[in-house]
Design an enzyme around this catalytic site. Structure first.
Site, PDB file in Angstrom:
ATOM      1  CE  LYS A  81      -4.009   1.831   2.589  1.00 56.74           C
ATOM      2  NZ  LYS A  81      -4.901   1.594   3.752  1.00 56.74           N
ATOM      3  CB  SER A 156      -8.117   3.502   2.781  1.00 59.32           C
ATOM      4  OG  SER A 156      -7.326   2.863   3.746  1.00 59.32           O
ATOM      5  CB  SER A 180      -8.498   0.692   5.745  1.00 59.36           C
ATOM      6  OG  SER A 180      -9.228   1.884   5.645  1.00 59.36           O
TER       7      SER A 180
END
Lengths: 488, 95
Positions: A81, A156, A180
């Site tokens: 990420k 996210s 997330s």
């Protein structure tokens, strides 16, 4: 090519170990899949093609020298990420503010993965500064769900989930502040694990809310997930909140046995307006566990009812403080035109941050301002205590708790995701876990009438990862991984 | 509306963010909606409950006071928007 990238991380690692595949072959296959599918899904912000090729050679050499015999991830391409720092590789947080930021150090999780011989293949998309649940607030465009490109992959960690689901990475790392990792995993039919707070070092994770953030893996099955967890977890002197345990071993918990496991199902979750298909799949999952010999019981957990309110206050207060560092002076975006230092700050931040980031910073400043501190910030802290205690009491009676991961499957990308009552309810399932610092996983448990994946959330007490893994593993035996049919 | 324009301006000045007119109108409306929502938590009685900020028991974390390598200033400066020699450049603040 498809045959290689469709394999599980453990299978491909095994083939590398047995010399049936070279690390270079695997990395080339992965890069080819990324090139083929990126124009459709937009999972990546940066693809580290050259670095991956160089690393492939280095890792192969280490394997040939017998260095990586004990590593379950040697030669496996992973996606990270883009809020996790990678030395020499852009780390943008999907924000204009950090669009050109190149960290001068590796996050501890990245170092651990590389030490274990994993190959970084690229940095994946997210909501700006991990604020959101759709990956739509990214400065680098939205990511599409591999099950249906008109739907969000969640957020996210939406790039992390879409990349693994689209076979553009074998496994990925996400970060979870209020769901997330788990929610995007559910939306993309994956396993997404949020460890107990303190299990995984946050050093090098660009913070959203430091008391809630935790890094964890997204994968196509629980064994892959366990392998990543074992590599990334353990004490790190660079993160004072990481617990003092050198290593965590989870492998022994991969047992296909849930006989007499005590499972609690909070009624609150079932009273909400769940999608009918989700209710069906959830009840079926419970039945499966009962048939496997587990004891399932409904119970009241009303204390977590105000989780979302407390979460908004605490996460925005911490974010407001964490994001004060972006001043247009030391690193990050600086406005082109300003007069004086005050205007430099204001314009750099005004132009560098997107709307959602500004909204949360403002709410954070509001709840922390004098006169509001007691009635908002401290009140939220009190509610957090109540939630944490309620969970603790529940775990005196149950080994694990079950809930649907969310009230609906992945929404359409053009759907307005702003404040709806339903969304708030949906978040109770996620954020209360972070407030209490508990470990939780989302695993696939079926699909809705439109073919979109449904997630089952399994929560345990602090450091109760093994119970979660055991339950997830047993369930997975009855419901093996499905790849998206739409995949090329 | 709980958050007045005056409060809003005050907070905005503390977080040092410039806003377009359009953003400002939307933000005041959004914040008031959010505040109305979070105020519902007051239905929860929390008297005599200590606020919690951290999930493990709070204690100081010490380490040995040993010299270790750190990232060089030069390397860190590579990400600065503007530097001069070893210093960050900002607009003149003392006149």
């Amino acid at each position: 090519m498809k045959e290689i990238t469709a394999m599980s991380a453990m299978k491909v690692a095994d083939k590398i170990k047995k010399r049936e595949l070279s690390v270079q072959e695997v990395v080339e296959a992965q890069l080819k899949a990324i090139k083929l599918r990126e124009p459709i899904y937009n999972c990546y912000i940066t693809i580290t093609e050259d670095k991956a090729r160089e690393d492939a050679i280095k890792v192969q050499r280490r394997i040939d020298n017998g260095e990586l015999k004990d590593s379950p991830l040697a030669g496996v391409p992973v996606a990270i990420k883009d809020n996790i720092c990678t030395e020499g590789v852009k780390t943008t947080c999907a924000s204009k503010m950090l669009a050109d930021y190149v960290p001068s150090y590796n996050a501890t999780v990245v170092k651990r993965l590389e030490d274990a011989g994993a190959v970084l293949i690229g940095k994946v998309n997210l909501d700006e500064f991990a604020m959101g649940g759709t990956t739509k607030t990214s400065y680098f465009g939205e990511t599409k769900n591999p099950w249906n490109i008109y739907h969000t992959p969640g957020g996210s960690s939406g790039g992390s989930s879409a990349a693994v689901s689209a076979e553009e990475a074998f496994v990925s790392l996400g970060s979870d502040t209020g769901g997330s990792i788990r929610q995007p995993a559910a939306y993309c039919g994956l396993v997404g694990f949020k460890p107990t707070y303190g299990t995984v070092s946050r050093y090098g994770l660009i913070p959203l809310a430091s008391s809630l953030d935790q890094i964890g893996p997204l994968s196509r099955n629980i064994s892959d997930c366990v392998s990543v967890l074992e590599v990334i977890s353990g004490h790190d002197p660079m993160d004072a909140t990481s617990v003092k345990q050198e290593r965590f071993i989870y492998r022994q918990a991969l047992i296909d046995d849930v006989k007499n496991m005590r499972i609690g199902v909070p009624k609150l979750y079932l009273e909400e307006d769940l999608d009918e298909d989700i209710r069906c799949c959830f009840m079926e999952a419970i039945k499966t566990f009962e048939e496997m010999g587990a004891k399932v019981e409904l119970f009241d957990l009303d204390e977590i009812r105000y989780s979302v309110q407390a979460y908004y206050i605490i996460s925005c207060a911490e974010a407001c403080s964490n994001l004060a560092r972006y001043d247009g002076v030391r690193y990050g975006y600086r406005a082109g035109d300003y007069e004086g230092l005050d205007e430099l700050y204001k314009k750099s931040r005004g132009e560098g941050f997107g709307y959602e980031v500004k909204r949360r910073i403002m709410l954070g400043a509001y709840v922390l301002s004098s006169g509001n501190y007691e009635s908002y910030y401290n009140k939220a802290g009190r509610i957090r205590s109540i939630i944490s205690k309620a969970y603790e009491e529940a775990f005196n009676r149950y080994d694990v708790l079950f809930s649907p991961e969310s009230l609906s499957t992945a929404p359409q990308l053009n759907e307005d995701s702003s404040l709806s009552k339903r969304k708030h309810h949906s978040e109770i399932l996620n954020v209360s876990v972070n407030l209490a610092g508990l470990p939780a996983v989302s695993i696939p448990c079926g699909r809705d009438k439109n073919g979109l994946p449904i997630g089952l959330q399994i929560i345990s007490k602090k450091f109760g990862e093994r119970s979660i893994i055991q339950a997830a593993y047993a369930f997975e035996k009855t419901k093996p991984y499905e790849r998206p049919q739409a995949l090329l | 509306m709980k958050l007045t324009q005056e409060d809003f301006n005050k907070i905005l000045n503390t977080v040092k963010i410039s806003l377009s007119e359009e953003e400002e109108i939307k933000l005041i409306k959004d914040l008031n909606q959010l505040i109305e929502f979070i105020d519902t938590m007051n239905e929860q009685d929390s008297e005599n409950v200590e606020p919690m900020a951290y999930i493990h028991s709070i204690k100081n974390v010490y380490r040995d006071d040993e010299v270790t390598d750190s990232i060089s200033g030069q390397k860190l400066h590579e990400n600065a928007p503007e530097i001069s020699d070893d210093y960050y450049v900002v607009p003149r603040i003392i006149h």
